[in-house]
Each structure stands twice: as C-alpha cells, then as structure tokens.
Design a protein around this motif. Sequence first.
Motif, PDB file in Angstrom:
ATOM      1  N   LEU A  97       0.848  -1.188   0.000  1.00 37.39           N
ATOM      2  CA  LEU A  97       0.000   0.000   0.000  1.00 37.39           C
ATOM      3  C   LEU A  97       0.882   1.235   0.000  1.00 37.39           C
ATOM      4  O   LEU A  97       1.886   1.288   0.701  1.00 37.39           O
ATOM      5  N   THR A 130       6.469   8.086   2.341  1.00 35.08           N
ATOM      6  CA  THR A 130       7.721   8.618   2.896  1.00 35.08           C
ATOM      7  C   THR A 130       8.612   7.520   3.479  1.00 35.08           C
ATOM      8  O   THR A 130       9.819   7.693   3.569  1.00 35.08           O
ATOM      9  N   ASP A 131       8.033   6.401   3.862  1.00 34.94           N
ATOM     10  CA  ASP A 131       8.840   5.232   4.227  1.00 34.94           C
ATOM     11  C   ASP A 131       8.991   4.305   3.026  1.00 34.94           C
ATOM     12  O   ASP A 131      10.072   3.800   2.760  1.00 34.94           O
ATOM     13  N   THR A 183       1.472   9.746   6.949  1.00 33.13           N
ATOM     14  CA  THR A 183       0.245   9.447   7.689  1.00 33.13           C
ATOM     15  C   THR A 183       0.564   8.734   9.005  1.00 33.13           C
ATOM     16  O   THR A 183       1.636   8.149   9.154  1.00 33.13           O
ATOM     17  N   ASP A 227       7.280   7.898  15.940  1.00 28.32           N
ATOM     18  CA  ASP A 227       6.971   8.954  16.912  1.00 28.32           C
ATOM     19  C   ASP A 227       5.509   9.034  17.332  1.00 28.32           C
ATOM     20  O   ASP A 227       5.203   9.629  18.352  1.00 28.32           O
TER      21      ASP A 227
END
Lengths: 156, 276
Positions: free
Chosen positions: B27, B32-33, B108, B121
């Motif tokens: 997905l 960003t990862d 997200t 985080d």
Amino acid sequence: MTEKLVINFTVNGEKEEKEVIIGQTLLKFIRDELHLTGTKEGCEIGECGACVVLLDGKPVNSCLILGVELDGKDLITIEGLSKNGELDRVQKAFIDHAAFQCGYCTPGMILAARALLDRKPNPTDEDINEALSGNLCRCGAYQEIREAVKASAEKK
Amino acid sequence: MLSYDYVKCNDLRLACQELEEGEQVYLLAGGTDLIVGMRGGKFSAKTLVDIKDVPELKVLEEDDRGITVGAAVTLNEAVVFAPIRDNVPILAEGCHSVGSYSIRNRATMAGNICNASPAADTAAPLYCLDALVNIKSSEGSRSMPIKDFFAGPGKTALNKGELVQSILIPRPYPEGKGVYLKASRTGSVDLATVGVAVQRWGEEVKIAIGAVAATPVRAFSVEKAINEKGEKNYADAARLVHDDISPITDLRGSREYRYHMVEVLVRRGLEQTLGV
Ligand SMILES: Cc1cc2nc3c(=O)[nH]c(=O)nc-3n(C[C@H](O)[C@H](O)[C@H](O)COP(=O)(O)OP(=O)(O)OC[C@H]3O[C@@H](n4cnc5c(N)ncnc54)[C@H](O)[C@@H]3O)c2cc1C
Ligand code: FES
Ligand code: FES
C-alpha cells in the motif's frame, strides 16, 4: 507489467497530458520530462528539501513522490512563481536580503516560504522555523532567509 | 529504475481486493517510508496500491466513541485537528515531531505504525492513550489495541489481505497533562534516538517509550511505583525504567546513552505532568 501510464495534471497553470514511467519519481519527471530544472536534486531521501514543489498548494518533497501520483493534481515549481515576468514577492525579498550563496536550496526554500505566507500571512519566527524545517542550506544563509521571509510577509 | 505496477484506488473494497489477490502488493499512503525503502532495497514490490485518495480513509472525526483518524489523513491534518489538539495534545506533539513540515504533508499516522519502526513517533503517545487500530479486509473488520499491533521491528499483526482503515483514540480522554519528549541528533528530520511519552490520567500516569526495544514499550515498573506505591521522588521512579527497556547500539546512539537518556526524559516527563 505496465511500464508507462498517461497522466493529466496542471503545471504552473498550464494543463498537460503526458506519459510517465511508473517508478520514476516526481523529481525526475519534473527535471527530465518537463525540463523544469529549477527543482533541485539533493539527498533523494526526503532530508534536504532541495526538491520541494507545491502540490495542490502544499510543499512536498518531490523525491518521495512518484510521477504517476501527479495525475489530477496541480503542480507549482519555482518556474511558476513569477507572474507576467514579474518576480514573486518572496523571490524579490530573497534577492534584497541576499538570502543565498550558491542558491541550490533556494527554489525549495522559496516555495516552502510562499506556501507558509499563503496559509499564515503574518508568520512568527516559530512558524517560519516550522515551515522551513525540512529545508537545509549548506551555505548557512539561514539568518538572511528568515529575514527575507519576514520582509515578504510585511510587504503584503 | 525500479519496475512495478501502480494501481490508484478510489474505493476501499478495491484496495482490499488488490491486497488479497496480488503477490508482493504494497500500500502506498504518503510514501515517505515506502519510497525510501524501495530505493534502498528494503521492500521489493510487484504492485503499489495507492490509497491516499480513498474517501473512506480520509475520515477525520470525533464522535461519542472518540477520535477517528483515517489511514489517508496526513500528519499535518491530524496536528491541526481541534479535537486532537484540545483533548489529546500528546498525540499532536508526537505527530508534529515526525520529519519536517513538508514530510508531514504526505506522511500518515497509519503509515507510521504500519512501518512498525520501534522509533515511530506517533506510537508512544498512542500507547499512552490506549488507541485501537481498526483493520479491514475483504473478509470483514476487526480492531486491536495498539500494543498488540506492533509485533517487532518492521512487523505488524496484520495478516495477508488486511489493511489499517483507521486509528481510534477512544473516550474517555485522559484527565491531565501529557508530554512527548524526543531526543534526536538534529532539531528536525531525524528519527528518535529515544522517544518518551508521559500521560497523566487523573492521579495516575501512563508511560510509553520508543526506540529502546523491538517494539515501543510501556514503562510498567515506573508506572507501578508512582500509581500503586505512591512514589513521590521522580528521580528514583525514573531509574526503574531500566527494567522495562532493552535498547541496542546503532548509529543514533549507544545502548548506554539510551539507558541514560530514557531515565532523564522519564524524570522530566513526570515532573512536567505531575508537577515538581
Ligand atoms: C526525511 C524523513 C524523516 C522522517 N522522520 C521521521 C520521524 O522523525 N519520526 C518518525 O516516526 N518517522 C519519520 N520518518 C518516517 C515516515 O515519514 C513516517 O513513518 C510516516 O508516518 C510514514 O507514513 P506514510 O504515509 O508516508 O507511509 P508509507 O511510506 O506510505 O507506508 C509505510 C508502510 O506502511 C504500509 N502502509 C501504509 N498505509 C497502510 C495501511 N493503511 N494499512 C496497511 N499498511 C499500510 C506501506 O505499505 C509501507 O510498508 C521520516 C521519513 C523521512 C523520509
Ligand atoms: S532531494 Fe528531496 S529532500 Fe533532498
Ligand atoms: S545557498 Fe547554498 S545551500 Fe543554501
């Protein structure tokens, strides 16, 4: 495997339809296919902000986005900021305050600052730090950059 | 250049179907990862399923059950959502400490927990708030506590065909202050060397810590000292955290440094939430 897809988007106010290779980042697509080389390539892992563009008005790292994700979106690059040959307020302020040395970080800085002023016309120092938190300047022009952003806010 | 298929989804059912039927389907939320990971060879995808514009996943609302954060809601959207800011500011702090402003325009909360980094985080605040993860597949839905969702570094409790639909921060909300204290090498754009969440709940506290074990962990030894034994010396209480963690040495810090910093941050967190 589909290698290419056709996408529709707006770039700097112009509607475009183009083929894009799946797997190509938006950064490469902008530079190599749209030939808008004002957007810079630095780290390619989201850490430097040289590649920042505005997607639907929001500053994003184009090295972490695929070209295909541009479909249906509105893209602004540094080339799209000036209107009728007239530089944007932020661009002028960067010149007036000498807010750069080599200039490599400048397109990303200016776009991130432009987006900040659009959402907060009178930003505090803290707002400026937050908005530019992902933009590194290896020449260390941070002081001048902050001054330039403040000055462009006041000119509104 | 990497080669794979790209499927843009506009409905949840289709996304579930793609996940169930395909092989090596990933997905794509904020990416960003994922995009960094694919480039580094950490993931090899045959198909990317883009879920960022799926309407069911854009839900961000508060009702009598609590606050629901859909899987396609960006961290910047979550940070400014008034019910989060007002009722669970510790979560706003956690979201705000991720990367940079431009990263948070894409990243997200669901992506943060699904990536399952022990340093995520948003995780420690979510642990302190007893958040629930709402999971969806073609078969149906289920939900589980956040603490059961993290299964190890990069591993979640999701089965094949399942995706995170949303995260629920349930009512009742905590009474009292909460803080997220992050130690990292730079002011922004760095993962936590350690991240400590301390949330006051009336006269009690809940404490969760990231980047000190294979998953985020609760500091039960410290909580017990404060909540059950009435320990008032926060430095003494904070020292007990050594029993709750098993940090490693990596590029962000040594094991010893992490032990030290966690103790310091837990003490500070207790002072800031319970009062000196
Ligand atoms: C420069 C930089 C700085 C960063 N700094 C931090 C930081 O300070 N703190 C921090 O915690 N993280 C940080 N990160 C990591 C990352 O930004 C966050 O983890 C982010 O929240 C991931 O969200 P995403 O939407 O981009 O996820 P994606 O990259 O889209 O997805 C991440 C993973 O989760 C899967 N996934 C996504 N959505 C779902 C879903 N709904 N259901 C099931 N699986 C799903 C994807 O397939 C992928 O494997 C940083 C990243 C970069 C590039
Ligand atoms: S090139 Fe995109 S952030 Fe550095
Ligand atoms: S002016 Fe050189 S990097 Fe900023």
